[in-house]
Each structure stands twice: as C-alpha cells, then as structure tokens.
Write an enzyme that holds these catalytic residues in place. Structure first.
Site, mmCIF file in Angstrom:
data_model
loop_
_atom_site.group_PDB
_atom_site.id
_atom_site.type_symbol
_atom_site.label_atom_id
_atom_site.label_comp_id
_atom_site.label_asym_id
_atom_site.label_seq_id
_atom_site.Cartn_x
_atom_site.Cartn_y
_atom_site.Cartn_z
ATOM 1 N N CYS A 15 38.187 29.327 -4.673
ATOM 2 C CA CYS A 15 39.442 29.750 -4.053
ATOM 3 C C CYS A 15 40.605 29.073 -4.768
ATOM 4 O O CYS A 15 40.530 27.881 -5.089
ATOM 5 C CB CYS A 15 39.450 29.360 -2.576
ATOM 6 S SG CYS A 15 40.993 29.735 -1.729
ATOM 7 N N CYS A 23 32.050 30.980 2.716
ATOM 8 C CA CYS A 23 30.881 30.811 1.856
ATOM 9 C C CYS A 23 31.210 29.772 0.797
ATOM 10 O O CYS A 23 32.378 29.532 0.493
ATOM 11 C CB CYS A 23 30.480 32.139 1.209
ATOM 12 S SG CYS A 23 31.666 32.791 0.029
ATOM 13 N N CYS A 42 35.939 35.093 1.697
ATOM 14 C CA CYS A 42 34.569 34.970 1.196
ATOM 15 C C CYS A 42 34.524 35.625 -0.182
ATOM 16 O O CYS A 42 35.559 36.000 -0.727
ATOM 17 C CB CYS A 42 33.537 35.536 2.172
ATOM 18 S SG CYS A 42 33.552 37.316 2.368
#
EC number: 1.20.4.4
Length: 134
Positions: A90, A83, A11
């Site tokens: 990412c 999230c 996250c």
C-alpha cells in the site's frame, strides 16, 4: 459526505474481502463514516462475494472494483488493509491518516464455506469496530 469521516478498506484486487468490508461498513458505520474500498489492482467484484453478501440480505451488485485513489487515501481518516499483500505494498499514507491491518483469508478460488466464513469474520470485525472504536 458532509462531516463524515472516511474509512478506506484495501486489499489486493478489490474483488472479495474489501468489497465485503465496504458492504458491512455501510451497514454498521454508514451514519458516521463514508465507506469506500479499493485494491492494489482492480479484478472486478467476485460473483461469490455478491452471492455471499446476498445471503445476509446485503446487495453489493452496484459496488465497483477500483484501484487505490491517492486523493482518497490522503483524505481518509482510517485506512484498513485486509490482506498482507495490501499491507506490504500500500502506498505510504500521510501522518494524519490512521492505518491498521485486519488480516483475513482470501476466499477467491476457495470452496463456498470459505466465502461464508470470511464474510462473517469481516462482518463481526466491523461490528466490533462500530461498537468499540477499535
């Protein structure tokens, strides 16, 4: 760590959602998976996440808030973003790494009941994964 798969929960700050996911993952998946978590940034473990997990008799006081480790990311069998921000930013994962998104509200800065709800939602989702593999 022998012959266990790696699941990596991500996250934004590795403070709330991914910390709770790591704890639930160890609870439900620990016999078959190495369960780790990280964030795009490391904000420290949120005290309310610790308190929320303590309510369900899971102690996360020894968990640490960590930035995504490229080596772990590349070796993971499953990467789970929790999230939208983590899902969007990412780092790219190699083709052999399965990546899924399980979105949950961010409880940080919210009232206590939001922490409890998100904790329970994450726990239920990981329990479902443990039972069904999805």
């Amino acid at each position: 760590m022998e012959n266990k798969k790696i699941i990596y929960f991500l996250c934004t700050g590795n403070s709330c959602r991914s910390q709770m996911a790591e704890a639930w993952g160890k609870e439900y998946l620990g016999d078959k998976w190495n369960v780790l978590s990280a964030g795009i940034e490391a904000h420290g473990v949120n005290p309310n996440a610790v308190k929320a997990m303590k309510e369900v008799d899971i102690d996360i006081t020894d968990q640490t808030s960590d930035i995504i480790d490229r080596d772990i990311l590349d070796k993971a069998d499953l990467v789970v973003t929790l999230c939208g921000h983590a899902n969007d930013v990412c780092p790219t994962t190699p083709p052999h790494v399965k990546r899924v998104h399980w979105g949950f509200d961010d409880p940080a800065g919210q009232e206590w009941s939001v922490f409890q709800r998100v904790r329970d939602e994450i726990g239920a989702r990981i329990k479902k994964f443990a039972e069904t593999g999805e």
